[in-house]
Design a protein around this motif. Structure first.
Motif, PDB file in Angstrom:
ATOM      1  N   GLY A 234       8.161  -3.571  13.443  1.00 44.16           N
ATOM      2  CA  GLY A 234       7.780  -4.306  12.240  1.00 44.16           C
ATOM      3  C   GLY A 234       6.966  -3.535  11.228  1.00 44.16           C
ATOM      4  O   GLY A 234       6.847  -3.970  10.075  1.00 44.16           O
ATOM      5  N   VAL A 235       6.381  -2.398  11.613  1.00 46.74           N
ATOM      6  CA  VAL A 235       5.507  -1.666  10.691  1.00 46.74           C
ATOM      7  C   VAL A 235       6.319  -1.044   9.547  1.00 46.74           C
ATOM      8  O   VAL A 235       5.911  -1.088   8.380  1.00 46.74           O
ATOM      9  N   ALA A 236       7.477  -0.470   9.877  1.00 47.71           N
ATOM     10  CA  ALA A 236       8.318   0.111   8.835  1.00 47.71           C
ATOM     11  C   ALA A 236       8.795  -0.960   7.850  1.00 47.71           C
ATOM     12  O   ALA A 236       8.817  -0.734   6.626  1.00 47.71           O
ATOM     13  N   GLY A 237       9.165  -2.133   8.356  1.00 45.50           N
ATOM     14  CA  GLY A 237       9.568  -3.228   7.477  1.00 45.50           C
ATOM     15  C   GLY A 237       8.421  -3.728   6.618  1.00 45.50           C
ATOM     16  O   GLY A 237       8.611  -4.080   5.444  1.00 45.50           O
ATOM     17  N   LEU A 238       7.213  -3.756   7.213  1.00 51.42           N
ATOM     18  CA  LEU A 238       6.041  -4.171   6.447  1.00 51.42           C
ATOM     19  C   LEU A 238       5.766  -3.186   5.314  1.00 51.42           C
ATOM     20  O   LEU A 238       5.438  -3.591   4.186  1.00 51.42           O
ATOM     21  N   PHE A 239       5.909  -1.902   5.611  1.00 53.85           N
ATOM     22  CA  PHE A 239       5.719  -0.892   4.573  1.00 53.85           C
ATOM     23  C   PHE A 239       6.735  -1.065   3.447  1.00 53.85           C
ATOM     24  O   PHE A 239       6.405  -0.995   2.254  1.00 53.85           O
ATOM     25  N   LEU A 240       7.989  -1.303   3.813  1.00 51.43           N
ATOM     26  CA  LEU A 240       9.033  -1.501   2.811  1.00 51.43           C
ATOM     27  C   LEU A 240       8.766  -2.750   1.979  1.00 51.43           C
ATOM     28  O   LEU A 240       8.963  -2.766   0.761  1.00 51.43           O
TER      29      LEU A 240
ATOM     30  N   PRO B 159      14.745  14.319  -2.530  1.00 47.23           N
ATOM     31  CA  PRO B 159      13.266  14.255  -2.583  1.00 47.23           C
ATOM     32  C   PRO B 159      12.699  12.844  -2.441  1.00 47.23           C
ATOM     33  O   PRO B 159      11.600  12.658  -1.941  1.00 47.23           O
ATOM     34  N   ASN B 160      13.482  11.847  -2.882  1.00 46.82           N
ATOM     35  CA  ASN B 160      13.003  10.471  -2.794  1.00 46.82           C
ATOM     36  C   ASN B 160      13.059   9.914  -1.377  1.00 46.82           C
ATOM     37  O   ASN B 160      12.559   8.813  -1.128  1.00 46.82           O
ATOM     38  N   GLN B 161      13.673  10.632  -0.432  1.00 46.48           N
ATOM     39  CA  GLN B 161      13.806  10.131   0.935  1.00 46.48           C
ATOM     40  C   GLN B 161      12.706  10.632   1.866  1.00 46.48           C
ATOM     41  O   GLN B 161      12.631  10.191   3.017  1.00 46.48           O
ATOM     42  N   LEU B 162      11.862  11.555   1.382  1.00 43.94           N
ATOM     43  CA  LEU B 162      10.865  12.146   2.278  1.00 43.94           C
ATOM     44  C   LEU B 162       9.845  11.119   2.734  1.00 43.94           C
ATOM     45  O   LEU B 162       9.455  11.084   3.908  1.00 43.94           O
ATOM     46  N   LEU B 163       9.374  10.268   1.810  1.00 47.98           N
ATOM     47  CA  LEU B 163       8.355   9.283   2.177  1.00 47.98           C
ATOM     48  C   LEU B 163       8.900   8.276   3.175  1.00 47.98           C
ATOM     49  O   LEU B 163       8.243   7.968   4.179  1.00 47.98           O
ATOM     50  N   SER B 164      10.099   7.757   2.926  1.00 47.61           N
ATOM     51  CA  SER B 164      10.682   6.789   3.858  1.00 47.61           C
ATOM     52  C   SER B 164      10.974   7.432   5.210  1.00 47.61           C
ATOM     53  O   SER B 164      10.800   6.792   6.259  1.00 47.61           O
ATOM     54  N   TYR B 165      11.384   8.692   5.188  1.00 45.49           N
ATOM     55  CA  TYR B 165      11.625   9.387   6.457  1.00 45.49           C
ATOM     56  C   TYR B 165      10.321   9.563   7.229  1.00 45.49           C
ATOM     57  O   TYR B 165      10.288   9.410   8.460  1.00 45.49           O
ATOM     58  N   PHE B 166       9.253   9.884   6.533  1.00 42.38           N
ATOM     59  CA  PHE B 166       7.958  10.048   7.189  1.00 42.38           C
ATOM     60  C   PHE B 166       7.512   8.746   7.849  1.00 42.38           C
ATOM     61  O   PHE B 166       7.014   8.742   8.978  1.00 42.38           O
ATOM     62  N   VAL B 167       7.698   7.625   7.139  1.00 38.89           N
ATOM     63  CA  VAL B 167       7.284   6.333   7.693  1.00 38.89           C
ATOM     64  C   VAL B 167       8.108   5.982   8.918  1.00 38.89           C
ATOM     65  O   VAL B 167       7.577   5.544   9.954  1.00 38.89           O
ATOM     66  N   LEU B 168       9.426   6.188   8.841  1.00 32.29           N
ATOM     67  CA  LEU B 168      10.268   5.876   9.988  1.00 32.29           C
ATOM     68  C   LEU B 168       9.984   6.794  11.172  1.00 32.29           C
ATOM     69  O   LEU B 168      10.036   6.369  12.332  1.00 32.29           O
ATOM     70  N   ASP B 169       9.667   8.043  10.889  1.00 32.07           N
ATOM     71  CA  ASP B 169       9.448   9.002  11.963  1.00 32.07           C
ATOM     72  C   ASP B 169       8.108   8.767  12.668  1.00 32.07           C
ATOM     73  O   ASP B 169       8.018   8.879  13.901  1.00 32.07           O
ATOM     74  N   LYS B 170       7.081   8.433  11.910  1.00 34.68           N
ATOM     75  CA  LYS B 170       5.748   8.293  12.497  1.00 34.68           C
ATOM     76  C   LYS B 170       5.406   6.858  12.882  1.00 34.68           C
ATOM     77  O   LYS B 170       4.637   6.630  13.810  1.00 34.68           O
ATOM     78  N   LEU B 171       5.950   5.890  12.144  1.00 37.62           N
ATOM     79  CA  LEU B 171       5.589   4.493  12.421  1.00 37.62           C
ATOM     80  C   LEU B 171       6.744   3.681  12.986  1.00 37.62           C
ATOM     81  O   LEU B 171       6.599   2.486  13.209  1.00 37.62           O
TER      82      LEU B 171
END
Length: 272
Positions: free
Chosen positions: A18-24, A1-13
């Motif tokens: 650099g956007v995924a790294g900025l989010f992280l 369940p903790n991977q859904l948000l990170s997966y969403f960011v990687l999939d859409k952004l």
């Protein structure tokens, strides 16, 4: 369940460099800013409330105090890191685990404020017993829910066999209604009898703990004659019990001649 948000960011952004790294980076910055303030606060509390009870630490100068506080921060950081590895082995959603623990520890504190600010009859006995009861209730329901592990039906999040596109995707009202009727009532399927207490939502742990603290605190305060104590009304925000005392139901008393004489003599005494 903790991977859904990170997966969403990687999939859409992920298509934007650099956007995924900025989010992280923003995620870690938000977490570390809260952790750093908590570690510094814990170190200061340990030094001021516990170590200063001993004369040896009270004789420290500012330089030694600073070094000792930094060492305490380091120890608190090690302990927090070890607890983070421990929590990672528990499984489940991290937000649920943290909210459950925070609800168990924060509910008695909030309940004490509610008792002191809104109830004139509350006293020290009720505050102590109520806060202990609220803490034990939150700890019991948190550990019980973790041990029993209520089984809630969850929607499938797999993407296997999902070939929907904008051209062949057709969402009809019947599909929406059937899906809503199927999942509108989500209850634990493995709990019966007394264990149904563990099906309480983790977001309600704080509310339940506050109610237990306030109710037990009021009962103990009444049992220990808290209603007979004198409390200045300026110390309360609102006296909730006093709101129900209407003048229509109060017994009217007419002053007698002896009362008038005693009042007059009291006024003369204060004058002289």
């Amino acid at each position: 369940p903790n991977q859904l948000l990170s997966y969403f960011v990687l999939d859409k952004l992920g298509v934007f460099p650099g956007v995924a790294g900025l989010f992280l980076g923003c995620l870690f910055s938000a977490a570390l800013s809260s952790v750093s303030s908590c570690l510094n606060s814990m170190a200061a509390l340990i030094y001021e409330d516990f170590l200063k009870l001993f004369q040896y630490f009270r004789d420290f100068d500012d330089k030694k105090n600073l070094r000792l506080t930094k060492f305490l921060v380091f120890l608190c950081g090690l302990l927090s890191t070890a607890l983070a590895f421990l929590i990672s082995t528990l499984g489940g959603n991290l937000t649920q685990i943290s909210s459950s623990l925070n609800g168990a520890f924060n509910a008695p504190i909030l309940g004490l404020f509610v008792l002191g600010c809104f109830f004139k009859i509350s006293n020290a006995n009720g505050a102590i017993v109520g806060s202990v009861a609220g803490f034990l209730f939150g700890l019991w329901i948190s550990l019980g829910a973790y041990i029993v592990k209520p089984n809630y039906p969850k929607l499938d999040v797999t993407t296997i066999g999902c070939n929907l596109t904008a051209e062949n995707f057709n969402l009809t009202p019947s599909i929406v209604l059937s899906s809503f009727s199927k999942h509108q009532s989500i209850r634990a399927t493995n709990l019966e009898g007394f264990e149904l207490f563990y099906s309480l939502g983790y977001m309600l742990y704080t509310t339940a703990g506050v109610l237990v603290t306030v109710i037990i605190g009021l009962i103990v305060s009444l049992a220990t004659k808290g209603h007979k104590q004198h409390v200045d009304d300026s110390l309360l925000l609102v006296d909730l019990i006093g709101l129900f005392k209407f003048k229509l139901f109060r017994k009217k008393t007419h002053p007698t001649q002896s009362d008038n004489d005693s009042s007059s003599s009291k006024n003369l005494t204060e004058f002289y």
